[in-house]
Design an enzyme around this catalytic site. Structure first.
Site, PDB file in Angstrom:
ATOM      1  N   GLU A 277       4.600  56.463  -8.521  1.00 24.86           N
ATOM      2  CA  GLU A 277       5.969  56.176  -6.796  1.00 24.86           C
ATOM      3  C   GLU A 277       6.878  57.283  -6.209  1.00 24.86           C
ATOM      4  OE1 GLU A 277       9.243  53.189  -8.997  1.00 24.86           O
ATOM      5  OE2 GLU A 277      10.288  55.088  -8.324  1.00 24.86           O
ATOM      6  N   GLU A 280       3.871  57.147  -4.106  1.00 23.47           N
ATOM      7  CA  GLU A 280       3.829  55.769  -3.303  1.00 23.47           C
ATOM      8  C   GLU A 280       4.855  56.280  -1.959  1.00 23.47           C
ATOM      9  OE1 GLU A 280       5.170  52.401  -5.620  1.00 23.47           O
ATOM     10  OE2 GLU A 280       4.495  50.965  -3.945  1.00 23.47           O
ATOM     11  N   CYS A 297      11.654  50.328 -12.238  1.00 21.05           N
ATOM     12  CA  CYS A 297      11.594  51.195 -13.284  1.00 21.05           C
ATOM     13  C   CYS A 297      12.256  49.622 -14.238  1.00 21.05           C
ATOM     14  CB  CYS A 297      11.995  51.780 -13.666  1.00 21.05           C
ATOM     15  SG  CYS A 297      11.717  53.325 -12.284  1.00 21.05           S
ATOM     16  N   SER A 317       8.328  49.397  -5.370  1.00 23.14           N
ATOM     17  CA  SER A 317       7.996  50.005  -6.039  1.00 23.14           C
ATOM     18  C   SER A 317       6.307  49.646  -6.508  1.00 23.14           C
ATOM     19  CB  SER A 317       7.867  51.156  -6.638  1.00 23.14           C
ATOM     20  OG  SER A 317       6.717  52.441  -7.031  1.00 23.14           O
ATOM     21  N   LYS A 356      13.389  44.265 -21.305  1.00 24.23           N
ATOM     22  CA  LYS A 356      12.257  44.770 -21.661  1.00 24.23           C
ATOM     23  C   LYS A 356      11.460  43.733 -22.450  1.00 24.23           C
ATOM     24  CE  LYS A 356      12.158  48.282 -19.727  1.00 24.23           C
ATOM     25  NZ  LYS A 356      11.754  49.513 -18.458  1.00 24.23           N
ATOM     26  N   GLU A 359       9.745  41.940 -19.098  1.00 30.84           N
ATOM     27  CA  GLU A 359       8.940  42.255 -19.034  1.00 30.84           C
ATOM     28  C   GLU A 359       7.786  42.868 -19.834  1.00 30.84           C
ATOM     29  OE1 GLU A 359       9.248  46.423 -16.517  1.00 30.84           O
ATOM     30  OE2 GLU A 359       9.033  46.968 -18.999  1.00 30.84           O
ATOM     31  N   GLU A 364       0.982  39.625 -16.826  1.00 29.39           N
ATOM     32  CA  GLU A 364       0.061  40.497 -15.140  1.00 29.39           C
ATOM     33  C   GLU A 364       0.418  41.882 -16.278  1.00 29.39           C
ATOM     34  OE1 GLU A 364       3.318  38.609 -14.280  1.00 29.39           O
ATOM     35  OE2 GLU A 364       4.642  40.240 -13.974  1.00 29.39           O
ATOM     36  N   CYS A 500      21.017  52.319 -17.834  1.00 30.84           N
ATOM     37  CA  CYS A 500      20.181  52.022 -19.077  1.00 30.84           C
ATOM     38  C   CYS A 500      21.306  52.302 -20.227  1.00 30.84           C
ATOM     39  CB  CYS A 500      18.847  52.383 -19.342  1.00 30.84           C
ATOM     40  SG  CYS A 500      17.542  52.449 -18.248  1.00 30.84           S
TER      41      CYS A 500
END
Lengths: 575, 163
Positions: A277, A280, A297, A317, A356, A359, A364, A500
């Site tokens: 990141e 990037e 994230c 990102s 999560k 996720e 993908e 978190c």
């Protein structure tokens, strides 16, 4: 100051206090149920009724503002009887399967029944029956347990999402999404703030323990587990340890005793995230690429962006979250290096998060050929597994993470709290651009619980404007500013208020404790103390990360890194 | 989860324009949702998801809140009225004479609940309060036709006239 009398005792409190605040200040407990400090203060459940001298009816203490000279009786016969009757009525239409309830012994309704000495429910009326909604990857809603306190609705409003409300009327009232839809069919981001706000067992995470247990019990499977930073800051609470106690060593010991073959630290992958990141960001910043770059994230935030701000998808990102980066590395680099067939690896993540789970299930995220993460468990699910295995957590010795992913930096640890990802990224970006060490690694401007934090940093002679938002409502405010033309270079967004540490998968803090302590602060302190104690505090200085790039990826954002460590996003409907 | 079948939404461009005007005139006002919903129901006859979504989007109010309001007040309907609107009187006189059983029979026959419309759009059922024809109890109406002194067995005969 306002002077009043509570149960004959003189009390002096600042103006604006409610009777409930005033009573708690002097140690008098008034029962509450729908009340959740700063989130839901609506006087709906009538559990906090008190007698105010001269008032015609009993008053709800949680919303009644103190006034000079009032006399309040919290424990009169009239107040006690009213509260008890109210509680009995709530209980009469509650599915009282406490023994098999996920919130058994951690339920505010159950505690109240005990506190108020309810030994009999006089009202055996009709009981509403609801179908359980378990269609999503993350959340389960069981309205048979719901007591209509509206705390989940307020939590969802507090996130600026508002996809649930009270529907129908009177006895048929239920909390639901519109048009009888499942949570899987509306713009739910699965942040789980509704779960951690629920006083009872009406909301909980999708149970993924059985599939993890099956993998552990299968001798063919090499079961690898990773743990996110915020988990260690809160897991101890499930075992009676004081809030804010970091339990990293005991957690590792417990995971080994549960039978995981390797116990890795997600923080190592967080360091890789920073490499990707950060690189990037430098590329976009120096080559006039799309700015602001926004962190990716937090899966709740990513899903929020996809549903509600798809125009910012190109700002996200493309670096995967630490969990997914680790997932991809485990089934590629780690499998090759340790000579294990990747198809025999079962990859588990322990996360403070319910989103999560979604996720992990994204199609993908299968760069290794199969799903990179096989199961994502919440902190609460891990606590349940530890309890079920008969492990005495508090007495476990401290153990170290397994190598080669056992060493993380302080930068990786603070990912678990709001501002942490930005701070970690700046530590690395600064050194790469300035080509000299950053003297003070504590970037105080991005710490703390203010909703939106902004700063302009001077890096390599250029101004870098950064902003940090936590809670999707704050994210929305910040994004609207961007849309209105305000320039930012780099933005960190976390879906959950506080980041978190207050994720939807974390141990539940009951209403009374929330009113007394700032649990987000306490948990964040645990992470900052681990960062302070770390010998390495910058991601790019992690020797394992350096080796990983040297041996496998070449350099950050290389072709191979893009294949395994980057992802893409999908526009999703708002309704 | 249980999903009810609904007649397809047949809103026209004109109706949409009208609704947009209504939304525009109430935008930014506190408590705008209820007056807008009333007018939307006048325009469309009912408040399906398509209409509620337009209102939510237009007033910048969460859809869940709009839906909460619509399901709270009985004046608002989620279903269109059928080509044949059946209203069964549940006033006291009709009720004691068995109109509840007649209503059950109709619901069973059409496979829909009170307030709903059959997916083909032909029949809808309402339960009304006393319609002032107690002498004929139990009573039901289909559009403007009144049927009195009914028994459960009469229901099939009534339907024959409309099928």
């Amino acid at each position: 100051m306002v002077n009043l009398k509570i149960n004959g005792q003189d009390v002096s409190v600042p103006e604006g206090y409610t009777i409930l605040d005033a009573a708690r200040e002097v140690g008098i407990n008034i029962p509450t149920l729908c009340y959740l400090k700063d989130i839901n203060q609506i006087g709906a459940c009538r559990m906090c009724l008190v007698e105010v001298k001269g008032a015609r009816a009993l008053q709800a203490a949680c919303v009644y503002p103190v006034a000079e000279g009032i006399e309040v009786f919290t424990n009169s016969e009239k107040a006690r009887n009213a509260r008890r009757t109210t509680l009995e009525l709530i209980l009469s239409n509650h599915e009282r399967k406490c023994l098999t309830c996920i919130r058994n012994r951690n339920c505010e309704l159950q505690s109240l029944a005990e506190e108020l000495g309810v030994d009999n429910i006089r009202f055996e009326g009709e009981n509403t029956k609801y179908e359980i909604d378990d269609e999503s990857t993350s959340l389960v809603r069981d309205n048979n347990k719901c007591i209509l306190c509206r705390r989940c609705i307020a939590a969802c409003d507090n996130q600026g999402i508002s996809i649930i409300s009270c529907v129908n009327r009177g006895f048929s009232t239920e909390v639901a999404a519109s048009f009888g839809k499942s949570m899987a069919e509306v713009g739910c981001i699965y942040c789980g703030q509704c779960i951690v706000s629920c006083p009872v067992g009406a909301l909980y995470e999708k149970n993924d323990i059985p599939k993890v247990q099956r993998a552990i019990d299968d001798p063919e499977k090499h079961v690898v587990v990773q743990t996110a930073p915020a988990v260690r800051a809160a897991l101890g609470e499930e075992f009676g340890l004081p809030m804010g106690t970091p339990v990293t060593g005991k957690m590792v010991a417990a995971l080994r005793r549960l039978g995981f073959d390797k116990v890795f630290d997600t923080d190592t992958a967080a360091d890789v995230t920073i490499m990707e990141e950060g690189t990037e960001f430098i590329q976009r910043f120096t080559n006039q690429g799309k700015l602001p770059l926004i962190t990716s994230c937090s899966p709740g935030w990513v899903k929020y962006c996809e549903h509600y701000y798809p125009e910012f998808i190109d700002n996200l990102s493309t670096a995967k979250s630490p969990m997914e980066i680790f997932g991809a590395i485990i089934k590629s680099y780690y499998a090759e290096k340790s000579g294990i067939d990747k198809d025999n690896i079962y990859s588990v993540a322990i996360m403070p998060c319910t989103s999560k789970k979604f996720e992990a299930a994204r199609p993908e995220h299968s760069s290794s050929g199969s799903q990179d993460i096989d199961a994502s468990l919440t902190t609460r699910e891990l606590a349940r597994m530890i309890k079920q295995a008969g492990i005495n957590f508090a007495e476990l010795p401290d153990e170290e993470f397994d190598q080669p992913f056992g060493i993380a930096t302080g930068a990786g640890v603070i990912f678990g709290t709001t501002g942490g990802v930005m701070e970690a990224a700046i530590r690395t970006v600064y050194e790469i651009l300035e080509k000299k060490p950053l003297e003070n690694v504590n970037i105080k401007e991005v710490r703390g619980l203010e909703g939106i934090k902004e700063a302009t940093l001077k890096i390599a002679g250029k101004d870098v404007k950064i902003a940090v938002a936590h809670g999707t409502k704050n994210a929305s405010i910040l994004l609207e500013k961007v849309k209105a033309g305000e320039h930012y270079d780099f933005i960190e967004i976390m879906a959950c208020p506080g980041g978190c540490i207050n994720g939807g998968g974390q141990p539940i803090v009951d209403s009374k404790t929330r009113a007394k302590v700032n649990f987000k602060d306490e948990r964040a302190k645990a992470l900052y103390s681990e960062d302070e104690a770390s010998t390495i505090r910058k991601s790019h200085e992690n020797p394992y990360v350096q080796a990983l790039y040297k041996e496998y990826f070449g350099e950050p954002c290389s072709h191979k890194a893009h294949e395994l460590l980057h992802t893409h996003y999908t526009k999703r409907p708002k309704y | 989860m249980e999903k009810k079948t609904m007649p397809a939404f047949k809103g026209t461009k004109e109706q949409e324009e009208q609704l947009k005007e209504v939304i525009e005139s109430h935008k930014g006002q506190e408590g705008a949702a209820i007056p807008v919903l009333h007018k939307a129901q006048d325009i469309y006859g009912y408040l399906p998801i398509e209409v509620q979504t337009m209102i939510a989007e237009g007033l910048n109010v969460p859809l869940a809140e709009i839906y909460g309001i619509v399901t709270f007040y009985t004046q608002f309907s989620l279903y269109p009225k059928g080509q044949h609107q059946i209203s069964v009187c549940l006033g006291t006189a009709c009720y004691v004479k068995g109109s509840g059983d007649i209503l059950e029979k109709i619901k069973e026959r059409l496979g829909i609940d009170v307030g709903e419309c059959t997916p083909d759009g032909r029949f809808s059922i309402d339960a009304t309060r006393c319609i002032g024809a107690c002498g004929l109890a139990p009573v039901l109406t289909v559009n403007d036709d009144v049927y009195g002194r009914l028994t459960v067995d009469d229901v099939d005969d009534i339907f024959k006239k409309y099928e």
